[in-house]
Design an enzyme around this catalytic site. Structure first.
Site, mmCIF file in Angstrom:
data_model
loop_
_atom_site.group_PDB
_atom_site.id
_atom_site.type_symbol
_atom_site.label_atom_id
_atom_site.label_comp_id
_atom_site.label_asym_id
_atom_site.label_seq_id
_atom_site.Cartn_x
_atom_site.Cartn_y
_atom_site.Cartn_z
ATOM 1 N N SER A 76 -59.412 42.157 26.180
ATOM 2 C CA SER A 76 -58.428 42.858 26.268
ATOM 3 C C SER A 76 -57.311 42.762 27.438
ATOM 4 C CB SER A 76 -59.094 44.085 26.055
ATOM 5 O OG SER A 76 -58.148 45.270 26.117
ATOM 6 N N GLU A 390 -57.154 58.220 25.663
ATOM 7 C CA GLU A 390 -57.450 58.010 26.968
ATOM 8 C C GLU A 390 -55.914 57.783 27.882
ATOM 9 O OE1 GLU A 390 -61.453 55.787 27.862
ATOM 10 O OE2 GLU A 390 -60.120 54.300 26.506
ATOM 11 N N GLY A 520 -66.401 49.589 33.510
ATOM 12 C CA GLY A 520 -67.264 49.136 32.739
ATOM 13 C C GLY A 520 -66.862 47.745 32.060
#
Ligand code: G16
Length: 556
Positions: A76, A390, A520
């Protein structure tokens, strides 16, 4: 073999032991952990993990009666040399939480025996029949390590007799789409055709309908982070109405996918959001509409420059509020307000002003979950129409079955209502409901701006953001930073005493809010701060960063 039966010397088990030796554990990594977005680290260290994910994806499919499981190979927004992998469950959602710890277990075997043992534990725990069929599909983004990692994944799938299909290079949301489309092929309402073209057809047709009676203001420029979003958006454009038809001209920039080293470099959604500045290659004039995707095209943020130039960001909070207000209006105009409950789900990173706008101005329910799409997705699924985003631009809208039935079975009572109903129906098809999808979200925003006749200036004046800052602090041990459950990650329970120090600092600022949590996806902790003035925010966040530095001996 019977369900739950496992023989360490059985046929598949022997094949695993023989094959895994070709993908040994890298000495550099103590422990792999399935985190916010699956496994993510240096691409060079992931072959062993990929092999294990092949095993687990097959087991998950066998457990779910042969339904197709997805494997996406991507890192990503991370830099080009990183890579990662996540599993996709049958309806295109993230892997069920229970199984995340098994993902961690199966890739942490120290030798072939331990890998086989972990595989057997999953079989026993979930009573899996190894003779049952298993189906897996997978894809990867444009990172150079992807092609090699696919081989490791395939080895795990082959060893355990899984039927698989390689969809090549795709965006993460396209793979999620394909998983759901595959598993709903025989349903009354299949999610879409099982092909990349099917994705473009479905979204393209919905956009055409949504834009039938309106015209966009042109142009919009899309920074694709030099990632997979670039070729895929260019393909998508072929399925959209032309500029003459709908007024929209789309410029695609930062599309150098053949140059691996520039992926996400000084561009893309994460860069724009965290640096609060325009990406490399920006040549917009004041008030030109721009947006950025991240490296695997599952996030999007908008922005523009005011004269000055002064940078203005329209992030995930802005997209959430825009979508919620638009869908709320349509629901009211179609007379569904009594029947369909609409809610907005955010994380603690949401700007306080956006949440206030949702509850006070839009009069909608609002709730908060910890970071990670899976948390927001589950919360949003409890509404008839659940908007979740988000602040970093990752999000989508979920329509419950009840909402879909209501929307699609309604007999319009007037020509005006028919028009609104058509747009609402188109929205249910335009939005990729499996996961946040930059391409689909982009087209949704463009359609809404056209309907509301909003320029970026009008969009940004719907409410005023509180001054805020999202900073990143590299630390030696991010696992030492644990938050108190139930606080939407806004309070640390360890390192001991740090939260008290942060509280004392934050109390010095008017309307101050600041929290720290371990990322994370990166070896760092994130610090988010908000206060009444930008000066206060900068000072508060810097002081909290210094506190972390002093305690944990951070490296930068
Ligand atoms: C992933 C997750 C997102 C999360 C982001 C950053 O996004 O899917 O839910 O917000 O990581 O997470 P963290 O703050 O834990 O590093 P992506 O786009 O990187 O897959």
């Amino acid at each position: 073999m019977a369900p739950g039966a496992f023989d360490p010397k059985g046929k598949l088990e022997t094949a695993i032991a023989e094959s895994v030796v070709n993908f040994p554990r890298p000495a550099e990594v103590d422990k792999f952990t399935y985190g916010t977005a699956g496994f993510r680290t240096k691409g060079d260290w992931l072959d062993h993990v990929m092999f294990g994910m092949g095993l687990l994806a097959g087991l998950r499919s066998r457990k779910l009666k042969g339904q197709t499981i997805g494997v996406m190979i991507t890192a990503s927004h991370n830099k080009a040399e990183d890579n990662g992998v996540k599993l996709v469950d049958p309806m295109g959602e993230m892997l069920e939480q229970d199984w995340e710890s098994w993902a961690t277990t199966i890739v942490n075997g120290q030798n072939p025996e331990e890998t086989v043992k972990a595989y057997g534990e999953v079989i026993q725990k979930y009573n899996i029949d190894q003779d049952k069929p298993a189906n897996v599909i997978y894809a990867r983004d444009t990172r150079p390590s992807g092609a090699r990692l696919v081989k490791a994944l395939e080895a795990g799938l082959k060893a355990t007799n899984v039927t698989y299909k390689d969809f090549g290079i795709l965006t993460t949301p396209q793979l999620h789409y394909l998983v759901r489309a595959t598993n709903t092929q025989n349903d009354k309402n299949p999610y879409g055709e099982v092909s990349e073209a099917g994705y473009y057809k479905k979204i393209g047709a919905a956009f055409r309908t949504a834009m039938k009676n309106v015209k966009a203001t042109s142009p919009v420029t899309v920074d694709c982070a030099n990632g997979v979003g670039a070729p895929k958006l260019k393909e998508m454009i072929k399925y959209l109405p032309t500029e003459e038809e709908c007024g929209l001209k789309i410029n695609v920039v930062n599309d150098r996918v053949e140059q691996a080293e520039v992926l996400n470099k000084d561009c893309g959604a994460d860069y724009v959001k965290t640096q609060q500045k325009v990406p490399q290659g920006f040549d917009g004039k004041a008030y030109d509409r721009w947006c950025s995707f991240d490296g695997d095209a599952d996030r999007i943020v908008y922005y523009f420059n005011e004269e000055g130039p002064v940078f203005r960001l329209l992030d995930g909070d802005r997209i959430a509020t825009l979508a919620a207000s638009f869908l709320g209006d349509l629901v009211a105009k179609c007379d569904f307000s009594e029947n369909l409950k609409l809610g907005v789900v955010q994380t603690a990173y949401a700007n306080g002003a956006s949440s206030k706008y949702v509850t006070e101005r839009l009069q909608l329910q609002s709730e908060f979950t910890p970071t990670g799409v899976k948390h927001l997705h589950h919360a949003a699924a409890r509404y008839d129409i659940g908007v979740y985003f988000e602040a970093n631009g990752h999000g989508t809208v979920l329509f419950s079955n009840k909402a879909l039935n209501t929307i699609w079975s309604k007999e319009p009572e007037s020509p005006a209502q028919l028009e609104n109903l058509e747009v609402l129906r188109a929205a249910t098809e335009l939005i990729n409901q499996t996961v946040g999808d930059a391409i689909s979200d982009f087209l949704l925003v463009e359609a809404i701006l056209a309907h509301k006749e909003y320029t970026v200036q009008e969009w940004i004046t719907t409410y005023t953001d509180k001054p805020n800052k999202l900073a990143k602090q590299v630390v030696k041990r991010r696992d030492e930073y644990k938050t108190v459950p139930g606080t939407a990650e806004q309070k640390l329970e360890s390192p001991k005493g740090l939260q008290e120090q942060i509280d004392t600092e934050v109390a010095k600022y008017r309307e101050g809010r600041c929290f720290v949590r371990a990322s994370g996806t990166e070896d760092a902790v994130r610090i988010y701060g908000e206060a009444l003035s930008s000066y206060d925010v900068d000072h508060m966040v810097q002081t909290v960063a210094d506190l972390i530095n002093m305690r944990s001996g951070s490296s930068g």
